[in-house]
Write an enzyme that holds these catalytic residues in place. Structure first.
Site, short mmCIF file in Angstrom:
data_model
loop_
_atom_site.label_atom_id
_atom_site.label_comp_id
_atom_site.label_asym_id
_atom_site.label_seq_id
_atom_site.Cartn_x
_atom_site.Cartn_y
_atom_site.Cartn_z
N SER A 677 -1.82 25.90 41.47
CA SER A 677 -2.30 25.73 40.09
C SER A 677 -3.14 26.94 39.67
CB SER A 677 -3.08 24.41 39.99
OG SER A 677 -3.33 24.06 38.65
N ASP A 750 6.79 19.39 36.21
CA ASP A 750 5.32 19.54 36.15
C ASP A 750 4.81 19.01 34.81
OD1 ASP A 750 2.70 20.29 36.36
OD2 ASP A 750 3.09 22.41 36.72
N HIS A 784 3.11 18.21 39.18
CA HIS A 784 2.10 19.21 39.55
C HIS A 784 1.75 19.11 41.02
CE1 HIS A 784 -0.64 22.31 38.30
NE2 HIS A 784 -1.67 21.69 38.84
#
Length: 815
Positions: A677, A750, A784
């Site tokens: 991330s 995501d 994610h």
């Protein structure tokens, strides 16, 4: 769908065949691959159960955690609507983390009894004790429904409560206990459900959005509604009906079906706080910002009072202090039978508006026919309340730009009395954090402050950040003077933290206790004589890591900011073996204070839980790991941290590398950088702006900040307010400077705001077009965070091949 779903991987140069190290070119097709056996064994290691303690403090419910689901399960049908992901077969969330076993442990004698009556391989969630501790309610997801189940403590058996199907598609809990411990209120599917809307075969016209001059900034949210058919589907899946069900399975439906988000009972069980979404919907923001009514119902389903009817909230300003207009954070007061409390912004919800008072806190008690009472006028943004009695409640307010946090004592039964300020501090300063108040259950099932000395003293428990690392504590805290008296603090070589004060008079504290070589287990600690009673004895889930050397190291940036990291050396490593290849795994963080940025936030004594996310997997493959090196981005005073992001990032990484090389454990020519991330964003920036690392691994990141123009992470300025900063921080703009191999991994589903899969795709295309060494891996159906065992194993395979080729076995760099 086949278990080994095909995955597409693209690369410019040095692409790896699935079974050999030969070079293949252009795009290639691979089935899911397995990493080396030693890494796969860590990923498949059993998970340690966790515990839920009963309200009467007599029982622990030990909740078992299964291993990762298969890609077949993760790839089930999914509707993505207004920020929600819904399994159309069950009408529940499609992205759940389930539990699979329940065991009761009696605290008094440590006897255990497995709960029977569950189906094979159950998918369990949302465990709630009844206020009298006789039952535990939970959900079980079958192939076609989310069911409500009940476990009875006396018999250690579980059963389904009626054939009621829950609607678990929305945010918020789908059920609550009432105070009688015999009744639950649920968000159920309607008894007579309409047909699912069908997509039109031929469009009736274009999709049009129009703005008439109003500012409506929004983050780059995923899964938004796109057309009228999406709106109809959203309405179909979220339509629910309030229902009560007793422990015998008798169902009583209340009110009409609607888009009900929550129906929470009052502490006395006589009313429900009901939130309902309604049209018009939005194509710009998720469901939680749609219009909604907030009402109080009685037990028959009659509306007693409407608290508010909130309009569509597209115009909330960008910023961490921004708030929705109207009633928000609506809740029941926990210490009285039926009083509803809420906050309302007095500055329009805009943190950039100058205002002496930011929020009002209101209360309205049954029968809800009068005017609300002002409990507090807050100069900062409302942050919540801990209820005690009519004489004691603790109200919190905070402000992001100054990192300010305050605690006030109010007297909710005497709102005319001036609030008393207990503390005013920076929440960045972890070393002075006084902790959080400890609470106890009431007979109605709510939780209130544990009060001593006629409400003058409370118990506080905290993480205990210190120069020696985290050392959790419990204090007695004087609300009048603000002074603490230490009752207990975690001592080396253990990491122990308080969970609940199970007997305030006898000072018995339920704790979780672990060490580097011992997983978390549960204990009862006598705070007076420090004796410990062990309740559980969970084994080490990954004994192959027992001999790993773990050390909290400290060093200093060139500008004198103190930094730290955790250094791990592989099992059996000795200095005579010489320097090792190293994987550095990091995640930068913004600060307004250099002193706070230099504080230590880890513990050298915590047990390391191994999961898909951790770089520790590569300790069994010949690598040292430098985990979570502090990379603070500091902007003191009026300075914005991100205006010097690149310079500070490189400076922090430079001294981290220098330190592990100085210690003789790292080969300066064989160090990789990686992150997930915002850590992926960091990875690409470090490759673009330094030559410290041989290769990079960037998982699920964003690389072009012009695609997140209304802010990202802690950045509150827009692209048009800080154009140069956005561009300078975007490694996409400096892709031509990246000279080291970069592995990009991203879930193709995501749903995190700002990290659309397109970010990795465009970054790869830039690197490919510039002739760089890069590889792009898109994991099907992954969000994610990654869930499927096949995806996780393949991710580990990709990372291992990349590290072995470009770091461990890489030839010396040309100087």
């Amino acid at each position: 769908m086949r278990l080994k779903t095909i995955i597409f991987l693209a690369s410019l140069t040095l692409m790896f065949d699935a079974t050999a190290t030969g070079i293949i070119s252009a795009e290639t097709t691979l089935t899911y691959q397995m990493p080396p056996d030693e890494i796969a064994a860590l990923i498949d290691a059993p998970r340690t159960p966790y515990a839920s303690i009963s309200p009467d403090n007599q029982w622990l419910l030990l909740i078992g955690i299964p291993n990762y689901p298969s890609i077949e399960e993760v790839a089930q049908p999914e509707e993505r609507l207004a920020g929600l992901r819904i399994n159309p077969r069950t009408n529940g969330s499609s992205r759940n983390y389930y539990r699979n076993s329940l065991t009761l442990l009696k605290i008094s004698d440590q006897s255990q009894q497995k709960i029977t009556g569950l189906p094979e391989n159950p998918k369990l969630q949302t465990f709630k004790w009844s206020p009298d501790s006789r039952y535990v309610a939970f959900t079980r997801t079958s192939s076609e429904a989310v069911e409500l189940w009940l476990a009875e403590v006396a018999t250690s058996t579980a059963r389904r409560l009626s054939t009621l199907r829950l609607n678990d598609a929305a945010y918020g809990d789908a059920f609550y206990w009432l105070s009688d411990s015999r009744t639950l209120v649920c968000r159920a599917l309607p008894e007579k459900r309409q047909e699912k809307p069908q997509a039109p075969q031929v469009p009736v016209g274009p999709i049009v959005q129009e703005n008439t001059g109003k500012k409506a900034p929004a983050r780059t949210y995923a899964d938004l509604l796109k057309n009228p058919h999406d709106e109809d589907l959203f309405e179909y899946y979220l339509t629910a009906q309030v229902a009560t069900v007793d422990v015998e399975g008798t169902v009583n439906r209340l009110g009409d079906p609607a888009l009900i988000i929550t129906a929470e009972p009052s502490p006395d069980g006589n009313y429900f706080l009901v939130e309902t979404i309604h049209r018009p919907f939005s194509y710009l923001v998720p469901a939680y910002r749609f219009p909604k009514t907030i009402e109080i119902w009685d037990r028959s389903g009659r509306v007693v009072r409407q608290i508010d009817d909130l309009p569509l909230a597209e115009e909330i300003p960008i910023g961490r202090g921004a708030a929705r207009r109207g009633a928000r954070r609506v809740e029941w007061r926990a210490d009285v039978p039926a009083t509803v409390v809420w906050a309302e912004a007095q500055d329009g919800g805009d943190p950039k508006t100058e205002a002496k008072i930011r929020d009002h806190l209101y209360a309205l008690k049954a029968p809800f026919d009068g005017d609300p009472v002002l409990l507090a006028a807050l100069g900062l943004r409302y942050g919540g309340v801990d209820w005690g009695t009519g004489e004691v409640a603790l109200v919190y307010d905070w402000w992001w730009s100054t990192r300010q946090s305050r605690m006030w004592r109010i007297q909710p039964d005497h709102p005319e009395k001036v609030p008393h300020l207990i503390y005013d501090r920076s929440f960045e300063d972890r070393y002075t954090d006084p902790g959080d108040p400890m609470k106890a259950y009431t007979p109605s099932g709510t939780r209130t402050l544990i009060l001593l000395d006629d409400g003058k003293t409370i118990f506080m428990a905290g993480d205990g950040h210190s120069p020696e690392g985290k050392r959790p504590f419990m204090d007695q805290f004087d609300l009048e003077s603000g002074k603490s008296t230490r009752l207990w603090r975690s001592e080396a070589p253990f990491y122990e933290y308080g969970i609940r004060l199970i007997d305030p008079e006898e000072r018995l504290l339920l704790t979780g206790r672990e060490a580097v070589e011992q997983p978390r287990n549960y204990f009862v600690r006598d705070l007076d004589d420090s004796t410990l009673t062990q309740l559980t004895d969970f084994p080490h889930p990954t004994p192959q890591l027992k001999d790993v050397r773990k050390e909290l190291i400290q060093y200093q940036r060139a500008d004198s900011v103190n930094l730290s990291a955790t250094l791990y050396l592989p099992p059996g490593y000795t200095p005579e073996q010489g320097p090792l290849p190293v994987l550095v795994w990091a995640y930068p963080e913004e600060f307004k204070s250099a002193d706070a940025a230099g504080q230590i936030t880890d513990s050298p004594y915590q047990f390391d839980r191994v999961g898909w996310w951790t770089p520790l997997l590569w300790l069994v493959h010949g690598y040292a790991v430098l985990d979570d090196p502090s990379l603070p981005i500091i902007g003191e005073g009026d300075a914005e941290p991100n205006d010097t992001y690149v310079e500070q990032l490189v400076a922090g990484a430079q001294v981290a590398v220098d330190e592990i090389v100085r210690r003789g454990v790292a080969d300066a020519d064989r160090i990789a950088i990686g992150g997930h991330s915002y850590g992926a964003f960091m990875t690409a920036n470090l490759l673009a702006h330094s030559d410290l690392f041989r290769a990079g691994i960037a998982r699920t990141g964003a690389y072009n900040r012009t695609l997140t123009p209304f802010g990202f992470q802690a950045e509150e300025r827009t692209l048009w307010e800080a154009r140069d900063t956005y561009i300078k921080m975007s490694p996409f703009m400096y892709a031509d400077h990246i000279n080291e191999p970069l592995l990009l991994i991203h879930g193709d589903a995501d749903n995190n705001a700002g990290t659309f899969p397109m970010q990795s795709e465009r970054m790869y295309e830039a690197l490919k077009g510039l002739g760089k060494t890069a590889r792009l891996v898109m994991l099907p159906h992954e969000s994610h965070s990654y869930r499927a065992r096949e995806s996780i194993m393949h991710m580990a395979w990709e990372m291992t091949r990349w590290l072995d080729t470009y770091v461990k076995n890489a030839p010396p760099r040309h100087k």
